[in-house]
Design a protein around this motif. Structure first.
Motif, PDB file in Angstrom:
ATOM      1  N   SER A 247     177.586  98.832  34.491  1.00 21.70           N
ATOM      2  CA  SER A 247     176.440  97.948  34.244  1.00 21.70           C
ATOM      3  C   SER A 247     175.543  98.493  33.146  1.00 21.70           C
ATOM      4  O   SER A 247     175.067  97.747  32.285  1.00 21.70           O
ATOM      5  CB  SER A 247     175.634  97.782  35.541  1.00 21.70           C
ATOM      6  OG  SER A 247     174.518  96.945  35.340  1.00 21.70           O
ATOM      7  N   GLY A 406     171.355  94.218  30.757  1.00 23.97           N
ATOM      8  CA  GLY A 406     172.602  93.587  31.159  1.00 23.97           C
ATOM      9  C   GLY A 406     172.379  92.360  32.026  1.00 23.97           C
ATOM     10  O   GLY A 406     173.121  91.376  31.928  1.00 23.97           O
ATOM     11  N   TYR A 407     171.328  92.399  32.869  1.00 20.69           N
ATOM     12  CA  TYR A 407     171.053  91.279  33.764  1.00 20.69           C
ATOM     13  C   TYR A 407     170.713  90.009  32.977  1.00 20.69           C
ATOM     14  O   TYR A 407     171.362  88.978  33.111  1.00 20.69           O
ATOM     15  CB  TYR A 407     169.896  91.603  34.704  1.00 20.69           C
ATOM     16  CG  TYR A 407     170.072  92.838  35.547  1.00 20.69           C
ATOM     17  CD1 TYR A 407     171.336  93.351  35.852  1.00 20.69           C
ATOM     18  CD2 TYR A 407     168.970  93.509  36.067  1.00 20.69           C
ATOM     19  CE1 TYR A 407     171.488  94.486  36.630  1.00 20.69           C
ATOM     20  CE2 TYR A 407     169.105  94.641  36.838  1.00 20.69           C
ATOM     21  CZ  TYR A 407     170.362  95.126  37.126  1.00 20.69           C
ATOM     22  OH  TYR A 407     170.499  96.247  37.888  1.00 20.69           O
ATOM     23  N   SER A 410     173.244  88.591  30.463  1.00 16.57           N
ATOM     24  CA  SER A 410     174.354  87.912  31.129  1.00 16.57           C
ATOM     25  C   SER A 410     174.068  86.422  31.273  1.00 16.57           C
ATOM     26  O   SER A 410     174.930  85.579  30.999  1.00 16.57           O
ATOM     27  CB  SER A 410     174.599  88.523  32.506  1.00 16.57           C
ATOM     28  OG  SER A 410     174.964  89.875  32.399  1.00 16.57           O
ATOM     29  N   THR A 414     175.973  83.432  28.991  1.00 20.21           N
ATOM     30  CA  THR A 414     176.737  82.471  29.782  1.00 20.21           C
ATOM     31  C   THR A 414     176.269  81.047  29.507  1.00 20.21           C
ATOM     32  O   THR A 414     177.079  80.143  29.246  1.00 20.21           O
ATOM     33  CB  THR A 414     176.605  82.785  31.283  1.00 20.21           C
ATOM     34  OG1 THR A 414     177.077  84.115  31.532  1.00 20.21           O
ATOM     35  CG2 THR A 414     177.407  81.807  32.118  1.00 20.21           C
ATOM     36  N   PHE A 481     174.891  92.158  37.038  1.00 21.82           N
ATOM     37  CA  PHE A 481     175.232  91.388  35.842  1.00 21.82           C
ATOM     38  C   PHE A 481     176.436  90.479  36.090  1.00 21.82           C
ATOM     39  O   PHE A 481     176.514  89.366  35.567  1.00 21.82           O
ATOM     40  CB  PHE A 481     175.418  92.303  34.628  1.00 21.82           C
ATOM     41  CG  PHE A 481     176.810  92.776  34.354  1.00 21.82           C
ATOM     42  CD1 PHE A 481     177.728  91.961  33.702  1.00 21.82           C
ATOM     43  CD2 PHE A 481     177.203  94.061  34.715  1.00 21.82           C
ATOM     44  CE1 PHE A 481     179.015  92.411  33.416  1.00 21.82           C
ATOM     45  CE2 PHE A 481     178.486  94.516  34.437  1.00 21.82           C
ATOM     46  CZ  PHE A 481     179.398  93.691  33.782  1.00 21.82           C
ATOM     47  N   GLU A 482     177.387  90.928  36.927  1.00 22.14           N
ATOM     48  CA  GLU A 482     178.524  90.073  37.259  1.00 22.14           C
ATOM     49  C   GLU A 482     178.063  88.836  38.046  1.00 22.14           C
ATOM     50  O   GLU A 482     178.528  87.718  37.790  1.00 22.14           O
ATOM     51  CB  GLU A 482     179.552  90.856  38.086  1.00 22.14           C
ATOM     52  CG  GLU A 482     180.193  92.021  37.345  1.00 22.14           C
ATOM     53  CD  GLU A 482     179.483  93.356  37.569  1.00 22.14           C
ATOM     54  OE1 GLU A 482     180.131  94.400  37.392  1.00 22.14           O
ATOM     55  OE2 GLU A 482     178.285  93.327  37.915  1.00 22.14           O
ATOM     56  N   CYS A 484     175.037  87.547  37.923  1.00 24.27           N
ATOM     57  CA  CYS A 484     174.252  86.715  37.005  1.00 24.27           C
ATOM     58  C   CYS A 484     175.155  85.772  36.218  1.00 24.27           C
ATOM     59  O   CYS A 484     174.828  84.588  36.038  1.00 24.27           O
ATOM     60  CB  CYS A 484     173.457  87.591  36.032  1.00 24.27           C
ATOM     61  SG  CYS A 484     171.956  88.295  36.710  1.00 24.27           S
ATOM     62  N   ILE A 485     176.276  86.290  35.723  1.00 25.23           N
ATOM     63  CA  ILE A 485     177.216  85.467  34.966  1.00 25.23           C
ATOM     64  C   ILE A 485     177.728  84.321  35.835  1.00 25.23           C
ATOM     65  O   ILE A 485     177.728  83.151  35.428  1.00 25.23           O
ATOM     66  CB  ILE A 485     178.390  86.313  34.443  1.00 25.23           C
ATOM     67  CG1 ILE A 485     177.899  87.288  33.358  1.00 25.23           C
ATOM     68  CG2 ILE A 485     179.499  85.422  33.895  1.00 25.23           C
ATOM     69  CD1 ILE A 485     178.958  88.273  32.898  1.00 25.23           C
TER      70      ILE A 485
END
Length: 505
Positions: A247, A406-407, A410, A414, A481-482, A484-485
């Motif tokens: 992250s 990263g948050y 993302s 996207t 972050f994953e 968030c995407i």
């Protein structure tokens, strides 16, 4: 009285204002307002006066794709990235598993930067202005504000690392932290004033001494005998450490996505998009991976060498490099190398200073009334104000900042990608005359709802010193972050068609 019009071709009279002027002997008009005097001063000394207005096609004459590559290569081959690579061992990872994480998550972060770089030549807009087509005039203000914070945070990381190294030099007359911050910030400010061309030309060569010294660091670390690969581990704790380190790495690389167009906007419309994508991708990925791995290797030395460990604890990455290059090593020449490395952080600071002015002008039309070079002054002041207190708690500051980058990035990338491919169906869906007309842009409700969904996902998945979400506790690592995407994307794909149905755009 005349109208000071920034770019009549794209309808900027909406933000223009009446100013005083007088005629000179050749019949031309001279703007005597404060705005005009500043712009005239900038022009006199070859400073870039252009703000966020679209760059016309006849002015996009920077045809060298490899120049764009050299820019991204140089700003990422900086010593501050050593601090990011050093995080892996701090989280309990060994050398080889950290290397794998560095390779994968940096590639994941470099891809959106390369993608967004393609929009500069195609449309001629700065990155934050493009956001108006994706998020609407109001929705774009969210991301513009967050990007201002990012500009300040990035510069703080660069200046602090440089200040750490300057502070370690000299046995009795160390440079105070505040003075090191001032030196680096003011030098970066001076370069930024001259804009796109000077920044590009500086970045074209500044990486060379940095690269040479990084090789010297590798040699001296090997000769010290301190390097160790550590012990590979398995289990839930290892998975959590990989996710958290990943992250941080992703945020550090993908964070450039909100700057991408700013540095290719003078590329011609005919630029080969495939070639530009891969040039930008590898120009980012290669130096970041290279420096991260060196930082990782240096940090591994702290587990076997007491002097390295103590130096790192007292003065961060600057102290660790001092222990490798100076103590029982190269002595005076080692200190010279540290000075060069400290000054190399200017290369990473310049883009943040430059993009700060462009971002704040994209935030609201009222800021267009202030020339970009004035915003360079304001941003430098903010960099100093943040860097000096953050110097004393750098590791916590850096890790938290990289994760938060990263948050929100993302959600940004996207929503932007979905709007471009899913709604606008490519570049043909953009009318370049609409950039400052809110009635022709999305209202922004879909963006707001999707962004808030991403924030909710972030809260449950983040793992910070000040908050650990319930899902992060379960996996013992950061997965924000994953999430968030995923959440931003799904909600936007539902909300945006409804927005089009009821608002028409």
């Amino acid at each position: 009285m005349t109208v000071y019009d920034l770019d009549p071709e794209v309808g900027e009279e909406k933000v223009a204002e009446k100013v005083d002027s007088y005629e000179i002997s050749d019949g031309s008009s001279v703007d005597t307002s404060l705005y005009g005097r500043i712009q005239n001063f900038a022009g006199k000394y070859a400073m870039e006066a252009r703000g966020v207005e679209r760059v016309p096609e006849d002015e996009r004459t920077d045809s060298s794709i490899y120049k764009a590559g050299s820019f991204w290569f140089a700003i990422n081959l900086v010593v501050s990235a050593l601090s990011i690579g050093a995080v892996g061992p701090e989280l309990g990872l060994a050398f080889w598993d950290s290397v794998l994480v560095i390779l994968f998550f940096n590639a994941l972060g470099a891809a959106p930067v390369a993608l967004f770089s393609l929009f500069g030549p195609k449309l001629g807009f700065r990155q934050m202005i493009l956001g108006r087509y994706w998020f609407g005039m109001q929705g774009n203000k969210i991301f513009s504000f967050l990007n201002l914070i990012s500009c300040v945070g990035w510069s703080a990381i660069n200046t602090i690392v440089g200040a750490q190294m300057l502070h370690t030099i000299g046995s009795s007359h160390n440079v105070p932290p505040w003075a090191g911050v001032l030196i680096i910030t003011l030098l970066a400010f001076t370069l930024t004033l001259f804009g796109y061309k000077i920044v590009h030309n500086y970045e074209k060569y500044c990486w060379i001494p940095t690269f040479i010294i990084l090789i010297i660091i590798c040699v001296r670390l090997h000769k010290s005998g301190a390097f160790t690969t550590g012990e590979l581990k398995t289990g839930q704790a290892e998975i959590g450490a990989v996710l958290t380190f990943g992250s941080i790495l992703f945020g550090g690389t993908a964070g450039w996505a909100t700057f991408a167009c700013d540095y290719v906007v003078y590329q011609p419309k005919t630029t080969n998009p495939v070639k530009l994508f891969f040039v930008v991708f590898f120009a980012l990925w290669i130096p970041i991976v290279f420096v991260d791995i060196i930082g990782l290797a240096c940090m591994m030395g702290t587990f076997t060498n007491e002097n390295m460990a103590t130096s790192y604890e007292n003065n961060g990455i600057g102290g660790l490099l001092h222990a490798i290059l100076v103590d029982n090593s190269l002595h005076g020449f080692g200190e010279f190398c540290l000075v060069v490395l400290a000054l190399s952080t200017i290369g990473g600071t310049c883009p943040n200073n430059y993009s700060f002015g462009l971002t704040i002008q994209a935030l609201d039309d009222i800021f267009l009334k202030v020339p970009r070079i004035i915003w360079a002054v304001v941003s430098s002041g903010l960099f100093i104000a943040v860097s000096i207190p953050a110097y004393y708690s750098f590791n916590a500051y850096m890790q938290d900042f990289m994760n938060i980058m990263g948050y929100w990035v993302s959600s940004y990338m996207t929503i932007a990608a979905l709007e471009h491919f899913y709604i606008r169906k490519g570049y043909s869906g953009y009318d370049v005359t609409h950039w400052n007309d809110s009635s022709k842009l999305p209202p922004g409700w879909a963006t707001l709802i999707a962004f808030l969904a991403g924030v909710g996902a972030m809260v449950v998945g983040m793992d910070q010193t000040w908050w650990t979400g319930p899902l992060a506790k379960k996996v013992e690592g950061d997965i924000a972050f994953e999430l968030c995407i995923g959440f931003s994307g799904v909600v936007f794909m539902i909300a945006r068609p409804l927005e089009l149905k009821y608002f028409g755009h």
